[in-house]
Design an enzyme around this catalytic site. Structure first.
Site, PDB file in Angstrom:
ATOM      1  N   CYS A 135       0.804  -1.224   0.000  1.00 44.85           N
ATOM      2  CA  CYS A 135       0.000   0.000   0.000  1.00 44.85           C
ATOM      3  C   CYS A 135       0.841   1.280   0.000  1.00 44.85           C
ATOM      4  O   CYS A 135       0.641   2.174  -0.827  1.00 44.85           O
ATOM      5  CB  CYS A 135      -0.960  -0.005   1.185  1.00 44.85           C
ATOM      6  SG  CYS A 135      -0.189   0.053   2.819  1.00 44.85           S
ATOM      7  N   HIS A 181      -2.544   1.200   6.867  1.00 50.49           N
ATOM      8  CA  HIS A 181      -2.936   1.111   5.462  1.00 50.49           C
ATOM      9  C   HIS A 181      -3.139   2.515   4.902  1.00 50.49           C
ATOM     10  O   HIS A 181      -3.487   3.444   5.636  1.00 50.49           O
ATOM     11  CB  HIS A 181      -4.218   0.290   5.305  1.00 50.49           C
ATOM     12  CG  HIS A 181      -4.550   0.000   3.874  1.00 50.49           C
ATOM     13  ND1 HIS A 181      -3.771  -0.820   3.080  1.00 50.49           N
ATOM     14  CD2 HIS A 181      -5.558   0.437   3.069  1.00 50.49           C
ATOM     15  CE1 HIS A 181      -4.293  -0.890   1.868  1.00 50.49           C
ATOM     16  NE2 HIS A 181      -5.372  -0.126   1.825  1.00 50.49           N
ATOM     17  N   HIS A 221      -5.851   1.843  -4.313  1.00 54.57           N
ATOM     18  CA  HIS A 221      -4.956   1.300  -3.281  1.00 54.57           C
ATOM     19  C   HIS A 221      -4.576  -0.136  -3.606  1.00 54.57           C
ATOM     20  O   HIS A 221      -5.188  -0.787  -4.462  1.00 54.57           O
ATOM     21  CB  HIS A 221      -5.602   1.400  -1.892  1.00 54.57           C
ATOM     22  CG  HIS A 221      -6.754   0.463  -1.666  1.00 54.57           C
ATOM     23  ND1 HIS A 221      -7.033  -0.090  -0.432  1.00 54.57           N
ATOM     24  CD2 HIS A 221      -7.718  -0.012  -2.501  1.00 54.57           C
ATOM     25  CE1 HIS A 221      -8.113  -0.857  -0.521  1.00 54.57           C
ATOM     26  NE2 HIS A 221      -8.547  -0.828  -1.754  1.00 54.57           N
TER      27      HIS A 221
END
Length: 391
Positions: free
Chosen positions: A303, A351, A363
């Site tokens: 990520c 994240h 993402h």
């Protein structure tokens, strides 16, 4: 005389006590009931589908957290290795200079020996363990020529600097070893969490997996609804801001004041929008590439690797981990999020995605998935930690 008593029939009750036949039957019933009661909790021990889903999600999040620790350790290891290499190169260079200084002093000693000079102190100096201590205890320097003194000073300086750099290199090697150990630990943690998640999923039946897919579909539908709601809110807010700007411009033109404020913010907004467009164009081009923990492209990403690479394409350098990226810009309210902003998730900031507008982001979700567009509410509204504008 024969007894007139009759034998009692089997299975009757005498003074409230069961006969053996009835007692045996009762005990058998109790045993069967007990076995049934004990068997029921065994079936209940199996976690529900919702519990399995939560456990798998938790394991993936823990793996992502460990991935960030791995990324940080990897970055630290790389920096430390570079420092060690630099120090070792410096030590080698200084050792060469020390050897040259020693050779020069040796030439003086040889000359003194050949000429029979009365002061073979240069040779004595070269054999001393601690040259500076030798100087402190003797009058060697007084008996040397100017050229010899320069050579000795150079030798002492080179020896001192070489020893210092060797100590630094030794310390840095120790730090490098610690960093490498941290890297191995983080890597093992990631692999263990992912293995546990895969094991849990492998135990599900086809029907349970289908039910999980249905649950996920419902979650995505709810996330999409929330994204639409945010998009409407942002559109209304944008419209209100534009209306306020028009009214301000109108008032400024009639009063001849206030125009400076309007023009001063425009270049900054334009500059950010230009960079954000480049970052988003890069991110969109990565859609479909696999998530791989620790990856920074070009074939795969995790990520923070994706967001770092996207903004690098726009000329902005972001740190490697989510822990650092969350501090690499200005925090803004979710209602004011703009395309290009970074959206961070979870209390431990494990994240991140890049906002594209209308409640959506690009993402790299988790292992086993691919870079994709998805609602920022993919894991619920409470999962959103913050929004950061990086440039």
């Amino acid at each position: 005389m024969a007894s007139h008593r009759k034998s009692r029939p089997t299975g009757t009750r005498v003074a409230g006590i069961r006969t053996p036949a009835l007692a045996t039957a009762a005990l058998t019933s109790v045993a069967l009931l007990s076995q049934s009661a004990n068997a029921a909790p065994a079936a209940d021990d199996k976690p529900s589908l919702e519990e399995v889903e939560k456990k798998v999600d938790d394991l993936y999040r823990q793996a992502e957290s460990a991935t960030d620790k791995y990324n940080a350790a990897k970055e630290k290891t790389a920096k430390q290795r570079k420092r060690v290499d630099t120090l070792l190169d410096d030590v080698a260079e200084r050792t060469q200079k020390l050897n040259e200084a020693r050779e020069e002093l040796g030439s003086f000693a040889s000359a003194q020996y050949r000429t029979g000079a009365a002061a073979p102190d240069t040779a004595t100096f070269l054999l001393a363990d601690t040259p500076q201590d030798y100087f402190d205890q003797t009058q060697l320097m007084d008996r040397m020529t100017g050229r010899q003194k320069v050579a000795v000073d150079d030798y002492v300086t080179q020896q001192s600097e070489t020893m210092k750099k060797r100590r630094e290199a030794t310390e840095s090697l120790g730090t490098l070893t610690d960093a490498q150990d941290g890297l191995k630990t983080a890597k093992a943690t990631v692999q263990r969490k992912l293995a546990d998640a895969r094991e849990l999923m492998s135990k599900l039946t086809a029907e349970e997996k289908a039910r999980l897919a249905a649950i996920e579909k419902e979650k995505q539908a709810e996330a999409a609804r929330k994204a639409d709601e945010l998009a409407r809110q942002q559109a209304a807010q944008q419209k209100a801001q534009e209306e306020a700007a028009r009214q301000q411009d109108s008032g400024s033109s009639s009063s001849g004041s206030g125009s400076g404020s309007s023009s001063s913010t425009a270049p900054a907004d334009s500059s950010y929008a230009t960079k954000a467009d480049k970052a988003l164009a890069f991110a969109r081009a990565q859609i479909g590439k696999p998530y791989v923990w620790g990856a920074v492209g070009p074939g795969s990403y995790d990520c923070s690797g994706l967001t770092q690479a996207a903004w690098k394409a726009a000329g902005v350098t972001l740190p490697r981990t989510t822990y650092d990226q969350v501090n690499a810009g200005t925090t803004v309210p979710l209602s004011q999020a703009r395309p290009g902003d970074l959206v961070f998730f979870y209390d431990d900031v494990t994240h991140v995605g890049i906002y594209i507008g209308n409640g959506m982001m690009i993402h790299a979700p988790k292992p086993g998935t691919y870079v994709r567009e998805e609602s920022i509410y993919y894991d619920g509204e409470s999962a959103i930690h913050s929004v950061v504008r990086p440039a």
